[in-house]
Design an enzyme around this catalytic site. Structure first.
Site, PDB file in Angstrom:
ATOM      1  N   ASP A  13       0.722  -1.439  -0.064  1.00 29.33           N
ATOM      2  CA  ASP A  13       0.013  -0.048   0.109  1.00 29.33           C
ATOM      3  C   ASP A  13       0.856   1.198  -0.014  1.00 29.33           C
ATOM      4  O   ASP A  13       0.508   2.275   0.695  1.00 29.33           O
ATOM      5  CB  ASP A  13      -0.932  -0.120   1.303  1.00 29.33           C
ATOM      6  N   GLU A  14       1.990   1.119  -0.714  1.00 31.07           N
ATOM      7  CA  GLU A  14       3.023   2.462  -0.709  1.00 31.07           C
ATOM      8  C   GLU A  14       2.544   3.442  -1.689  1.00 31.07           C
ATOM      9  O   GLU A  14       2.973   4.380  -1.794  1.00 31.07           O
ATOM     10  CB  GLU A  14       4.536   2.092  -0.780  1.00 31.07           C
ATOM     11  N   GLY A  15       1.503   2.773  -2.510  1.00 27.72           N
ATOM     12  CA  GLY A  15       1.112   3.931  -3.608  1.00 27.72           C
ATOM     13  C   GLY A  15       1.813   3.629  -4.726  1.00 27.72           C
ATOM     14  O   GLY A  15       2.216   4.487  -5.815  1.00 27.72           O
ATOM     15  N   LYS A  16       2.253   2.274  -4.973  1.00 25.16           N
ATOM     16  CA  LYS A  16       3.095   1.768  -6.241  1.00 25.16           C
ATOM     17  C   LYS A  16       2.076   2.203  -7.397  1.00 25.16           C
ATOM     18  O   LYS A  16       2.960   2.561  -8.737  1.00 25.16           O
ATOM     19  CB  LYS A  16       3.217   0.472  -6.136  1.00 25.16           C
ATOM     20  N   GLY A  40      -4.469  -3.889  -4.414  1.00 24.84           N
ATOM     21  CA  GLY A  40      -5.344  -2.702  -4.595  1.00 24.84           C
ATOM     22  C   GLY A  40      -4.573  -1.439  -5.107  1.00 24.84           C
ATOM     23  O   GLY A  40      -3.743  -1.042  -4.467  1.00 24.84           O
ATOM     24  N   HIS A  41      -5.109  -1.118  -6.189  1.00 24.44           N
ATOM     25  CA  HIS A  41      -3.986   0.177  -6.578  1.00 24.44           C
ATOM     26  C   HIS A  41      -5.277   1.183  -6.678  1.00 24.44           C
ATOM     27  O   HIS A  41      -6.147   0.813  -7.460  1.00 24.44           O
ATOM     28  CB  HIS A  41      -3.548   0.153  -7.975  1.00 24.44           C
ATOM     29  N   ARG A 142       1.053 -28.766  -8.344  1.00 27.76           N
ATOM     30  CA  ARG A 142       0.755 -29.144  -9.908  1.00 27.76           C
ATOM     31  C   ARG A 142      -0.490 -29.768 -10.047  1.00 27.76           C
ATOM     32  O   ARG A 142      -1.001 -30.560 -10.657  1.00 27.76           O
ATOM     33  CB  ARG A 142       1.906 -30.300 -10.338  1.00 27.76           C
ATOM     34  N   GLN A 248       1.833  -6.135  -3.739  1.00 21.49           N
ATOM     35  CA  GLN A 248       2.253  -6.343  -2.188  1.00 21.49           C
ATOM     36  C   GLN A 248       3.762  -5.619  -2.118  1.00 21.49           C
ATOM     37  O   GLN A 248       3.879  -4.672  -2.811  1.00 21.49           O
ATOM     38  CB  GLN A 248       2.283  -7.469  -1.647  1.00 21.49           C
ATOM     39  N   GLY A 326     -11.082  -2.951   2.718  1.00 18.89           N
ATOM     40  CA  GLY A 326     -11.772  -1.889   3.636  1.00 18.89           C
ATOM     41  C   GLY A 326     -11.217  -1.961   4.891  1.00 18.89           C
ATOM     42  O   GLY A 326     -11.477  -0.901   5.925  1.00 18.89           O
ATOM     43  N   ARG A 329      -5.866   0.425   8.001  1.00 19.85           N
ATOM     44  CA  ARG A 329      -4.220  -0.205   8.160  1.00 19.85           C
ATOM     45  C   ARG A 329      -3.525   0.296   9.621  1.00 19.85           C
ATOM     46  O   ARG A 329      -3.974   1.391  10.085  1.00 19.85           O
ATOM     47  CB  ARG A 329      -3.456   0.728   7.151  1.00 19.85           C
TER      48      ARG A 329
HETATM   49  P1  IMP Z   1      -3.091 -12.969   1.161  1.00 20.78           P
HETATM   50  O1  IMP Z   1      -1.969 -12.218   0.391  1.00 20.78           O
HETATM   51  O2  IMP Z   1      -4.249 -12.468   0.986  1.00 20.78           O
HETATM   52  O3  IMP Z   1      -2.598 -14.284   1.447  1.00 20.78           O
HETATM   53  O4  IMP Z   1      -2.678 -12.142   2.793  1.00 20.78           O
HETATM   54  C1  IMP Z   1      -1.426 -12.126   3.517  1.00 20.78           C
HETATM   55  C2  IMP Z   1      -0.923 -11.047   4.134  1.00 20.78           C
HETATM   56  O5  IMP Z   1      -0.532 -10.096   2.872  1.00 20.78           O
HETATM   57  C3  IMP Z   1      -1.982 -10.386   4.901  1.00 20.78           C
HETATM   58  O6  IMP Z   1      -1.198  -9.491   6.110  1.00 20.78           O
HETATM   59  C4  IMP Z   1      -2.613  -9.324   3.888  1.00 20.78           C
HETATM   60  O7  IMP Z   1      -3.014  -8.183   4.460  1.00 20.78           O
HETATM   61  C5  IMP Z   1      -1.209  -8.979   3.283  1.00 20.78           C
HETATM   62  N1  IMP Z   1      -1.375  -8.434   1.892  1.00 20.78           N
HETATM   63  C6  IMP Z   1      -1.926  -9.017   0.783  1.00 20.78           C
HETATM   64  N2  IMP Z   1      -2.084  -8.088  -0.024  1.00 20.78           N
HETATM   65  C7  IMP Z   1      -1.647  -6.827   0.169  1.00 20.78           C
HETATM   66  C8  IMP Z   1      -1.651  -5.565  -0.233  1.00 20.78           C
HETATM   67  O8  IMP Z   1      -1.953  -5.578  -1.339  1.00 20.78           O
HETATM   68  N3  IMP Z   1      -1.443  -4.814   0.661  1.00 20.78           N
HETATM   69  C9  IMP Z   1      -1.177  -4.800   1.943  1.00 20.78           C
HETATM   70  N4  IMP Z   1      -1.088  -6.073   2.395  1.00 20.78           N
HETATM   71  C10 IMP Z   1      -1.345  -7.147   1.847  1.00 20.78           C
END
Ligand code: IMP
Length: 451
Positions: A13-16, A40-41, A142, A248, A326, A329
């Site tokens: 969520d750094e704003g990539k 999510g962007h 697999r 991520q 939602g 954070r």
């Molecule tokens: P998963 O990727 O849904 O399996 O979640 C594993 C961990 O990664 C959890 O702590 C989620 O909150 C975190 N996570 C997954 N996708 C994101 C993202 O896009 N931003 C921030 N945290 C994420």
């Protein structure tokens, strides 16, 4: 930069999205190389907000090719929803290409994700419950279903059948276990939405329905399905710029993050090669994106977390709610021990610092420069041992900060001294230049710094 990678330097969520969107101006191809719709962007363009989960941020540039690489796991229903949403808003998605080798998130992956988290109870990871972990697990086993399988109903059915059997079994066992635990705890009703009950077949797990539905998804996605690795080679070999966009972030990396509180893929720069099908020497530049402070969603260690008024303020000013779930954070100070680790792990050339505007008026700003272990040892580098990280306390350097609103600044010289000093300190500490700074949500609210 013919081949450039953009990665998150913290916990996501750094704003990539915004940075990719800005850098995409110089590129012809933008490739997502891992993750799924757990990401999510949000991009704000001329006041209009666009949210993406799967489609690369470059899609708003009609003339660019956007690629969902083989390393991505994709939920076809979500992807089609995103495509339809963009079309409704007049965005041309004709240039979207999807790797035939990408794996599909199937309905049973989503059910297993939720069931697994429920079973872990207090130990849960806090996943986004989008089926990411179970899908990557099937890929390694697999037992995965790939995008190309959508184009052959017979193969599709055979693959779904093979994958489905063990899932039905696992879900039945989890359901029985959970009921037993509830009974022991004196609880009554079973939540109906979570997991298939053992005696009622879940309609979402019916082989025939699932196959039919996915054949239809295949028809709709077919014009976009391609050999995307070759597409990247052709662009790179012709000297065109290709951006590989990570989802991520570094500290959520399956191998190098805060395991087990991580995602199930590798969001670091090295993974761009595997997830897109290019070689290490195709990568010329690595950009890391870090927020001016730190946030984390889900469980897991977060040394600089602030559970006080300042953390709350950051969350409110920065609108820190997950784009996908939602969820609010967790917020905290910039952690330079973790950032320096991310810089080296990704061998970053350049940093983009986002959301600097959020820190205006917060007062003196702290940045973690080392940790101290429970036993009192000074830790200058990010500890690899989870127990040490869990109990480490950060030690801070305090910087004056700034009170001015900076949303209208468009050059480094416009920034107040406190903001410039803050950026300078970060850059010097981690040894990488900051070349782009975000000062607000709109894409215009960015400062390029020449180094
Ligand atoms: P998963 O990727 O849904 O399996 O979640 C594993 C961990 O990664 C959890 O702590 C989620 O909150 C975190 N996570 C997954 N996708 C994101 C993202 O896009 N931003 C921030 N945290 C994420």
């Amino acid at each position: 930069m013919p081949g450039g990678v953009i990665v998150g330097a913290q916990w996501g969520d750094e704003g990539k999205g915004k940075i990719t969107d800005l850098l995409a101006e110089r590129a012809e191809v933008i490739v997502r190389f891992q993750g799924g719709n757990n990401a999510g962007h949000t991009i704000v363009r001329e006041g209009k907000e666009f949210k993406f989960h799967l489609i690369p941020s470059g899609i708003l540039h009609a003339e660019k090719t956007c690629v969902i690489g083989n390393g991505v796991v994709l939920d076809p229903a979500v992807l089609l929803g995103e495509i339809d949403g963009l079309k409704r808003r007049g965005v041309d998605v004709g240039n979207l290409r999807i790797s035939a080798n990408a794996h599909l998130i199937m309905p049973y992956h989503v059910l297993l994700d939720t069931a697994g988290e429920t079973k872990l109870g207090k130990l849960s990871i806090g996943t986004t419950r989008r089926g990411i972990g179970p899908c990557y697990a099937d890929k390694a086993l697999r037992l995965g279903v790939r995008v190309q399988d959508l184009l052959d109903p017979k193969i599709l059915r055979t693959k779904i059948r093979a994958a489905l059997e063990p899932k039905q079994q696992a879900l039945r066992e989890l359901s029985v276990q959970r009921r037993k635990l509830r009974k022991e705890a004196g609880e009554a009703a079973e939540p109906t939405t979570e997991v298939a009950a053992d005696e009622v077949p879940d309609p979402r797990l019916d082989l025939h329905t699932m196959t039919e539905e996915h054949v239809n998804f295949g028809h709709r996605l077919e014009p976009h399905i391609a050999d995307t690795a070759r597409l990247c080679w052709e662009a790179l070999d012709a000297g065109r710029t290709v951006i590989f966009e990570g989802a991520q972030a570094t500290l959520l990396d399956l191998d190098h993050g805060t395991y087990p509180f991580v995602t199930s893929s590798n969001p670091i720069a090295g993974a761009a090669c595997v997830g897109a099908g290019v070689g290490p020497t195709d990568i010329d530049e690595v950009w890391g994106v870090a927020k001016a402070y730190a946030t984390r969603v889900g469980a897991g260690p977060f040394p600089t977390e602030l559970e006080d008024e300042i953390g709350k303020r950051m969350g409110e000013r920065g609108r820190e709610f997950g784009t996908t779930t939602g969820r609010p954070r967790r917020c905290g100070w910039m952690d330079l021990v973790a950032l320096r680790y991310a810089v080296r792990l990704n061998r970053m050339d350049t940093l983009a610092i986002t959301k600097l505007d959020v820190l205006s008026g917060i007062g003196p700003l702290r940045v973690a420069v080392r940790y101290r272990s429970r036993e009192g040892a000074v830790l200058d580098s990010f500890p690899y041992h989870q127990s040490i990280l869990h109990s480490a306390t950060p030690e801070y350097e305090e910087l004056p900060g700034f009170d001015e609103e900076i949303g209208d600044c468009r050059a480094a010289a416009d920034l107040p001294v406190g903001a410039r000093d803050y950026l300078g300190f970060i850059s010097e500490f981690v040894g990488v230049p900051v070349r782009l700074v975000g000062v607000g949500p709109d894409r215009e609210q960015a400062i390029w710094i020449d180094s």
